[in-house]
Design an enzyme around this catalytic site. Sequence first.
Site, PDB file in Angstrom:
ATOM      1  N   ASP A  36       0.829  -1.203   0.000  1.00  0.00           N
ATOM      2  CA  ASP A  36       0.000   0.000   0.000  1.00  0.00           C
ATOM      3  C   ASP A  36       0.864   1.254   0.000  1.00  0.00           C
ATOM      4  O   ASP A  36       1.656   1.471   0.922  1.00  0.00           O
ATOM      5  CB  ASP A  36      -0.885   0.015   1.255  1.00  0.00           C
ATOM      6  CG  ASP A  36      -2.002  -1.006   1.167  1.00  0.00           C
ATOM      7  OD1 ASP A  36      -2.772  -0.948   0.194  1.00  0.00           O
ATOM      8  OD2 ASP A  36      -2.096  -1.863   2.070  1.00  0.00           O
ATOM      9  N   MET A  38       0.757   5.295   0.123  1.00  0.00           N
ATOM     10  CA  MET A  38      -0.145   6.388   0.520  1.00  0.00           C
ATOM     11  C   MET A  38       0.629   7.692   0.592  1.00  0.00           C
ATOM     12  O   MET A  38       1.727   7.740   1.155  1.00  0.00           O
ATOM     13  CB  MET A  38      -0.723   6.097   1.901  1.00  0.00           C
ATOM     14  CG  MET A  38      -1.457   4.786   2.001  1.00  0.00           C
ATOM     15  SD  MET A  38      -2.073   4.579   3.678  1.00  0.00           S
ATOM     16  CE  MET A  38      -2.874   2.989   3.540  1.00  0.00           C
TER      17      MET A  38
HETATM   18  C1  DX5 Z   1      -6.300   0.283   3.281  1.00  0.00           C
HETATM   19  C2  DX5 Z   1      -5.357  -0.581   2.520  1.00  0.00           C
HETATM   20  C3  DX5 Z   1      -5.428  -2.012   2.814  1.00  0.00           C
HETATM   21  C4  DX5 Z   1      -5.126  -2.395   4.237  1.00  0.00           C
HETATM   22  C5  DX5 Z   1      -6.088  -3.475   4.597  1.00  0.00           C
HETATM   23  O1  DX5 Z   1      -6.286   1.543   2.752  1.00  0.00           O
HETATM   24  O2  DX5 Z   1      -5.588  -0.433   1.113  1.00  0.00           O
HETATM   25  O3  DX5 Z   1      -4.655  -2.799   1.918  1.00  0.00           O
HETATM   26  O4  DX5 Z   1      -3.808  -2.869   4.446  1.00  0.00           O
HETATM   27  O5  DX5 Z   1      -5.997  -3.716   5.955  1.00  0.00           O
HETATM   28  P1  DX5 Z   1      -7.049  -4.608   6.718  1.00  0.00           P
HETATM   29  O6  DX5 Z   1      -6.996  -5.986   6.122  1.00  0.00           O
HETATM   30  O7  DX5 Z   1      -6.559  -4.548   8.117  1.00  0.00           O
HETATM   31  O8  DX5 Z   1      -8.411  -3.978   6.532  1.00  0.00           O
HETATM   32 ZN    ZN Z   2      -4.570  -1.847  -0.272  1.00  0.00          ZN
END
Ligand code: DX5
Ligand code: ZN
Length: 220
Positions: A36, A38
């Site tokens: 991910d 961000m």
């Molecule tokens: C959230 C991310 C996800 C995150 C999911 O913005 O895109 O990939 O890591 O985390 P869980 O499985 O804890 O919801």
């Molecule tokens: Zn994600």
Amino acid sequence: MSNNKIAPSILAADYANFASELKRIEATGAEYVHIDIMDGQFVPNISFGADVVASMRKHSKLVFDCHLMVVDPERYVDAFAQAGADIMTIHVEATQHIHGALQKIKAAGMKAGVVINPGTPVQALIPVLNLVDQVLIMTVNPGFGGQAFIPECLEKVTQVAQIRDQKGYNFDIEVDGGVDNQTIKACYDAGANVFVAGSYLFKAQDLTAQVETLRVALND
Ligand code: DX5
Ligand code: ZN
């Protein structure tokens, strides 16, 4: 053989030990590692960028499934290709030029993924479905791990699967957010075959056993 893929999200791992965390993920037999990205603008949180992904690449042969939660992701296509990303998935909400950006990802030799937030309808995806290798339907609002699954998003998984089958496309359908052993089967039943899981997997001591609980829930 099943077409299902488990994608542990490294967002929930120990950031000071990416090399060993990658090895741990690899040992589970998971097909992908979900990464991910961000930028603190498209989503409030900041994670890391292409240079970190390039460093990770030296420690792992896993499929790098990169999910960019950044404004104007087309700016980073070359950087992620060079970093060794296998799949680059970008948000329709993050660019004025989703079609061109996906073309650019393909031209750079990566698989192209497109993603929509919980508040965005499937219609926004239709013009680019012929271009993509993966469609990601967010099942939480992006930005943070550990949020509650939004079941209403599954209707969109079903809609996308129907369009794919009608048109004869063959992209994967991924879900991301709140996926655990309670929610994964409903995602599969709706038509998803790539399952991202972060907090559910990494809260366990034994990552391999925890991945196995997802496969059991899928009857895989
Ligand atoms: C959230 C991310 C996800 C995150 C999911 O913005 O895109 O990939 O890591 O985390 P869980 O499985 O804890 O919801
Ligand atoms: Zn994600």
